[in-house]
Design a protein around this motif. Structure first.
Motif, PDB file in Angstrom:
ATOM      1  N   GLU A  47       0.854  -1.198   0.000  1.00 56.15           N
ATOM      2  CA  GLU A  47       0.000   0.000   0.000  1.00 56.15           C
ATOM      3  C   GLU A  47       0.880   1.235   0.000  1.00 56.15           C
ATOM      4  OE1 GLU A  47      -3.771   0.311   2.350  1.00 56.15           O
ATOM      5  OE2 GLU A  47      -2.966  -1.475   3.335  1.00 56.15           O
ATOM      6  N   LEU A  48       0.589   2.174  -0.912  1.00 58.31           N
ATOM      7  CA  LEU A  48       1.261   3.470  -0.947  1.00 58.31           C
ATOM      8  C   LEU A  48       0.237   4.531  -0.549  1.00 58.31           C
ATOM      9  CD1 LEU A  48       3.226   3.122  -4.309  1.00 58.31           C
ATOM     10  CD2 LEU A  48       3.982   2.558  -2.002  1.00 58.31           C
ATOM     11  N   LEU A  49       0.509   5.239   0.531  1.00 56.37           N
ATOM     12  CA  LEU A  49      -0.458   6.184   1.098  1.00 56.37           C
ATOM     13  C   LEU A  49       0.202   7.542   1.296  1.00 56.37           C
ATOM     14  CD1 LEU A  49      -1.998   3.916   3.893  1.00 56.37           C
ATOM     15  CD2 LEU A  49      -2.890   4.279   1.575  1.00 56.37           C
ATOM     16  N   GLY A  50      -0.628   8.574   1.123  1.00 58.84           N
ATOM     17  CA  GLY A  50      -0.227   9.919   1.496  1.00 58.84           C
ATOM     18  C   GLY A  50      -1.053  10.371   2.679  1.00 58.84           C
ATOM     19  N   LEU A  51      -0.415  10.984   3.658  1.00 54.93           N
ATOM     20  CA  LEU A  51      -1.106  11.430   4.864  1.00 54.93           C
ATOM     21  C   LEU A  51      -0.906  12.920   5.035  1.00 54.93           C
ATOM     22  CD1 LEU A  51      -0.048   8.594   7.372  1.00 54.93           C
ATOM     23  CD2 LEU A  51      -2.066   8.666   5.878  1.00 54.93           C
ATOM     24  N   THR A  52      -1.993  13.578   5.325  1.00 55.53           N
ATOM     25  CA  THR A  52      -1.921  14.998   5.682  1.00 55.53           C
ATOM     26  C   THR A  52      -2.778  15.211   6.905  1.00 55.53           C
ATOM     27  OG1 THR A  52      -3.777  15.567   4.233  1.00 55.53           O
ATOM     28  CG2 THR A  52      -1.556  15.711   3.277  1.00 55.53           C
ATOM     29  N   ARG A  53      -2.439  16.279   7.636  1.00 55.69           N
ATOM     30  CA  ARG A  53      -3.209  16.568   8.850  1.00 55.69           C
ATOM     31  C   ARG A  53      -3.543  18.052   8.821  1.00 55.69           C
ATOM     32  NH1 ARG A  53      -1.231  14.552  14.619  1.00 55.69           N
ATOM     33  NH2 ARG A  53      -2.029  12.613  13.757  1.00 55.69           N
ATOM     34  N   PRO A  54      -4.744  18.378   8.317  1.00 55.70           N
ATOM     35  CA  PRO A  54      -5.104  19.798   8.276  1.00 55.70           C
ATOM     36  C   PRO A  54      -5.362  20.368   9.650  1.00 55.70           C
ATOM     37  CG  PRO A  54      -6.935  18.437   7.562  1.00 55.70           C
ATOM     38  CD  PRO A  54      -5.775  17.529   7.739  1.00 55.70           C
ATOM     39  N   GLY A  55      -5.817  19.571  10.593  1.00 60.93           N
ATOM     40  CA  GLY A  55      -6.085  20.049  11.947  1.00 60.93           C
ATOM     41  C   GLY A  55      -5.668  18.991  12.941  1.00 60.93           C
ATOM     42  N   GLY A 100      -6.779  15.292  15.152  1.00 58.60           N
ATOM     43  CA  GLY A 100      -7.488  14.052  14.895  1.00 58.60           C
ATOM     44  C   GLY A 100      -6.736  13.188  13.910  1.00 58.60           C
ATOM     45  N   GLU A 101      -7.474  12.283  13.299  1.00 59.07           N
ATOM     46  CA  GLU A 101      -6.845  11.349  12.375  1.00 59.07           C
ATOM     47  C   GLU A 101      -6.412  12.076  11.112  1.00 59.07           C
ATOM     48  OE1 GLU A 101      -9.459   8.143  11.565  1.00 59.07           O
ATOM     49  OE2 GLU A 101      -9.513   7.428  13.642  1.00 59.07           O
ATOM     50  N   PRO A 102      -5.283  11.649  10.498  1.00 59.14           N
ATOM     51  CA  PRO A 102      -4.831  12.298   9.270  1.00 59.14           C
ATOM     52  C   PRO A 102      -5.737  11.945   8.104  1.00 59.14           C
ATOM     53  CG  PRO A 102      -3.451  10.414   9.774  1.00 59.14           C
ATOM     54  CD  PRO A 102      -4.377  10.590  10.943  1.00 59.14           C
ATOM     55  N   ASP A 103      -5.781  12.882   7.118  1.00 60.31           N
ATOM     56  CA  ASP A 103      -6.470  12.570   5.873  1.00 60.31           C
ATOM     57  C   ASP A 103      -5.622  11.619   5.058  1.00 60.31           C
ATOM     58  OD1 ASP A 103      -8.493  14.230   6.617  1.00 60.31           O
ATOM     59  OD2 ASP A 103      -7.672  15.973   5.559  1.00 60.31           O
ATOM     60  N   VAL A 104      -6.285  10.717   4.370  1.00 57.66           N
ATOM     61  CA  VAL A 104      -5.574   9.666   3.631  1.00 57.66           C
ATOM     62  C   VAL A 104      -5.750   9.888   2.149  1.00 57.66           C
ATOM     63  CG1 VAL A 104      -5.333   7.200   3.233  1.00 57.66           C
ATOM     64  CG2 VAL A 104      -5.956   8.048   5.505  1.00 57.66           C
ATOM     65  N   ILE A 105      -4.605   9.869   1.447  1.00 56.15           N
ATOM     66  CA  ILE A 105      -4.603   9.890  -0.026  1.00 56.15           C
ATOM     67  C   ILE A 105      -4.101   8.523  -0.455  1.00 56.15           C
ATOM     68  CG2 ILE A 105      -3.716  11.021  -2.086  1.00 56.15           C
ATOM     69  CD1 ILE A 105      -3.090  13.458  -0.273  1.00 56.15           C
ATOM     70  N   ARG A 106      -4.917   7.769  -1.169  1.00 59.72           N
ATOM     71  CA  ARG A 106      -4.529   6.404  -1.508  1.00 59.72           C
ATOM     72  C   ARG A 106      -4.785   6.110  -2.969  1.00 59.72           C
ATOM     73  NH1 ARG A 106      -8.688   2.631  -1.818  1.00 59.72           N
ATOM     74  NH2 ARG A 106     -10.781   3.495  -1.433  1.00 59.72           N
ATOM     75  N   GLN A 107      -4.157   5.038  -3.431  1.00 58.87           N
ATOM     76  CA  GLN A 107      -4.407   4.528  -4.771  1.00 58.87           C
ATOM     77  C   GLN A 107      -5.661   3.650  -4.761  1.00 58.87           C
ATOM     78  OE1 GLN A 107      -0.566   2.579  -5.125  1.00 58.87           O
ATOM     79  NE2 GLN A 107       0.021   4.040  -6.743  1.00 58.87           N
ATOM     80  N   ARG A 108      -6.237   3.553  -5.903  1.00 54.26           N
ATOM     81  CA  ARG A 108      -7.377   2.657  -6.037  1.00 54.26           C
ATOM     82  C   ARG A 108      -6.831   1.228  -6.168  1.00 54.26           C
ATOM     83  NH1 ARG A 108     -11.616   5.154  -3.974  1.00 54.26           N
ATOM     84  NH2 ARG A 108     -11.785   7.309  -4.756  1.00 54.26           N
ATOM     85  N   ARG A 109      -6.880   0.506  -5.111  1.00 44.26           N
ATOM     86  CA  ARG A 109      -6.307  -0.848  -5.075  1.00 44.26           C
ATOM     87  C   ARG A 109      -7.337  -1.834  -4.572  1.00 44.26           C
ATOM     88  NH1 ARG A 109      -1.125  -1.650  -4.182  1.00 44.26           N
ATOM     89  NH2 ARG A 109      -1.728  -3.771  -4.702  1.00 44.26           N
ATOM     90  N   ASP A 110      -7.075  -3.095  -4.847  1.00 48.29           N
ATOM     91  CA  ASP A 110      -7.993  -4.150  -4.403  1.00 48.29           C
ATOM     92  C   ASP A 110      -7.497  -4.807  -3.117  1.00 48.29           C
ATOM     93  OD1 ASP A 110      -9.676  -3.771  -6.539  1.00 48.29           O
ATOM     94  OD2 ASP A 110      -8.572  -5.172  -7.826  1.00 48.29           O
TER      95      ASP A 110
END
Length: 474
Positions: free
Chosen positions: A93-101, A103-113
């Protein structure tokens, strides 16, 4: 109270040891292969994580936004563009994480099965821990399985949110392949053990078949029947065992035959004086002269029995290792001493024929005993005034001591038996002697005790010469 322990055959013991050794060896191979495969899985995952993070770090340093043609100013835009260009492995899994505020980070992910029940992007607590971790690599042991991860943190631009690139690898399927290989090897090892059991049982039975023949032959042997022998086949250790066992049986057969002859002859020789003693005692009357004569005859027969018993004990002692006790002896002095002693045995023409001047190692008392016996034998078979020669000579490493008489000699048919116990030559049975036929057997035992032999030779001019031939160091 003694308990009978069941006896385990050699065939079963050999097979059990073979199976134990093979089981340990095959089990060790299977465990070693599994450990090697697991290590290869760990190394491959570590290389993959390092490669992915390295490629992302290069993209961060050199990549540009395809829309603006300039460097990325937003971690969210950088992560989305990079993830669109990547092709992950099936368990990656290749994920991008950002935290605008907060709590839990926002997740940017690939469309994977990736199955949802094991996917990292759906595990908010795990993502929060990874995002907050100061380490670049780590391992999560979750109920869904082991997860290996690596992270590249992104510094915020101006007042933007922080971000991170995360590579996650689900290791369970890779490890399952190693485990499957391990169990396959164990299954094959079990089949190999079963095959080994059958083959080992047959081979061990074939190898041990001569040993069973040896055991059965030994069980069937009796003192009355020592004629059975083991067939010898091949040239291996089992064949050598059979040959050794057959040689032992040959020796036993000869020993038992000699023992039976010895017992028969000894019984015959001792029965005669016992019969004489009993007969005279039964016929003894009240006349003093008759009683005196009977006592004299009985005493004479008892003395002869005593000499027979002493000779038998001497011959029995010839089998002991201390029968002879060699010491340094001057051969010339020994020959002269023997000559002086035997001159009193009878009125003969005694001659000291030759003397060897050498120091040798031998048992002086035993050699003297043998020479005196030979001289006594010569006296018994010669008449007064006849010549008897005593001498010794050295022939290289061998020495010879001899007694030569001028009597009637010994016929060739008697030469082969006169050294046996209780045997006398046919030409000498009418001689005046009270011996039991043990004298020359004693001489032979003394010679063999010195690792030598006694030999009969004809005497020039008629007679017999008995020679002690001894191998001895000078």
């Amino acid at each position: 109270m003694t308990v009978d322990v069941p006896r385990v055959s050699a065939r079963v013991r050999i097979l059990l040891w073979l199976l134990v050794v093979m089981a340990v060896a095959l089990g060790g191979v299977a465990v070693t292969v599994r450990a090697i495969l697991q290590r290869d899985v760990d190394e491959r995952i570590s290389q993959l994580l390092t490669q992915e993070t390295g490629e992302f770090a290069n993209f961060v340093a050199q990549g540009v936004d395809p829309e603006t043609g300039s460097r990325f100013g937003d971690p969210d835009r950088l992560l989305r563009v990079y993830l669109q260009r990547q092709y992950a492995d099936p368990d990656e899994e290749l994920l991008g994480l950002t935290r605008p505020g907060t709590g839990e980070p926002d997740v940017i992910r690939q469309r994977r099965d990736i199955p949802a029940d094991i996917a990292l992007w759906k595990d908010g607590a795990a993502l929060t821990g990874i995002f907050a971790s100061e380490r670049a690599f780590g391992t999560l042991h979750r109920s869904q399985g082991e997860l290996r991860w690596a992270k590249v943190a992104l510094r915020p631009v101006r007042d933007g949110p922080p971000g991170a690139f995360v590579v996650a690898f689900h290791a369970d399927r890779e490890r399952a392949v190693a485990d499957q290989t391990f169990w396959t090897l164990l299954g094959l090892s079990g089949v190999a053990l079963l095959m080994t059991t059958g083959i080992g049982w047959a081979v061990a039975g074939r190898i041990l078949a001569p040993v069973r023949v040896v055991r059965m032959t030994a069980a069937e042997l009796t003192e009355q029947d020592l004629t059975r022998r083991i067939p010898v086949e091949g040239r291996d250790d089992i064949a050598a065992l059979a040959e050794t066992f057959n040689a032992m049986l040959d020796r036993l057969e000869r020993a038992f035959a000699a023992q039976r002859v010895f017992v028969d002859d000894a019984g015959h020789e001792l029965r005669t004086p016992i019969t004489i003693v009993r007969g005279h005692l039964e016929l003894m009357g009240d006349d003093p002269a008759d009683r005196e004569e009977t006592v004299r005859l009985v005493t004479d027969e008892l003395d002869r029995m005593s000499r027979i018993v002493e000779d038998l004990l001497l011959l029995a002692g010839a089998e002991r290792p201390d029968f002879v006790r060699p010491e340094p002896v001057q051969l010339a002095e020994l020959t002269a001493d023997v000559f002086v002693k035997v001159r009193t045995l009878g009125e003969r023409d005694w001659q000291l024929d030759g003397v060897a001047d050498r120091e040798v190692r031998l048992d002086e008392q035993r050699i003297t005993q043998a020479m005196v016996q030979l001289a006594q034998n010569a006296v018994q078979h010669t008449v007064p005034g006849r010549r008897i020669r005593i001498g010794s000579r050295a022939l290289g490493e061998r020495i010879e001591l001899y007694v030569a008489d001028s009597g009637p000699g010994i016929p060739p048919q008697d030469a082969a038996v006169i050294f046996e116990r209780f045997r006398r030559g046919t030409a000498r049975r009418g001689a005046r002697t009270s011996g039991a036929g043990l004298g020359l057997a004693i001489v032979k035992a003394i010679a063999e005790g010195h690792h030598g032999r006694v030999e009969l030779r004809p005497t020039d001019g008629g007679g017999a010469t008995f020679v002690l031939m001894l191998e001895t160091d000078p």
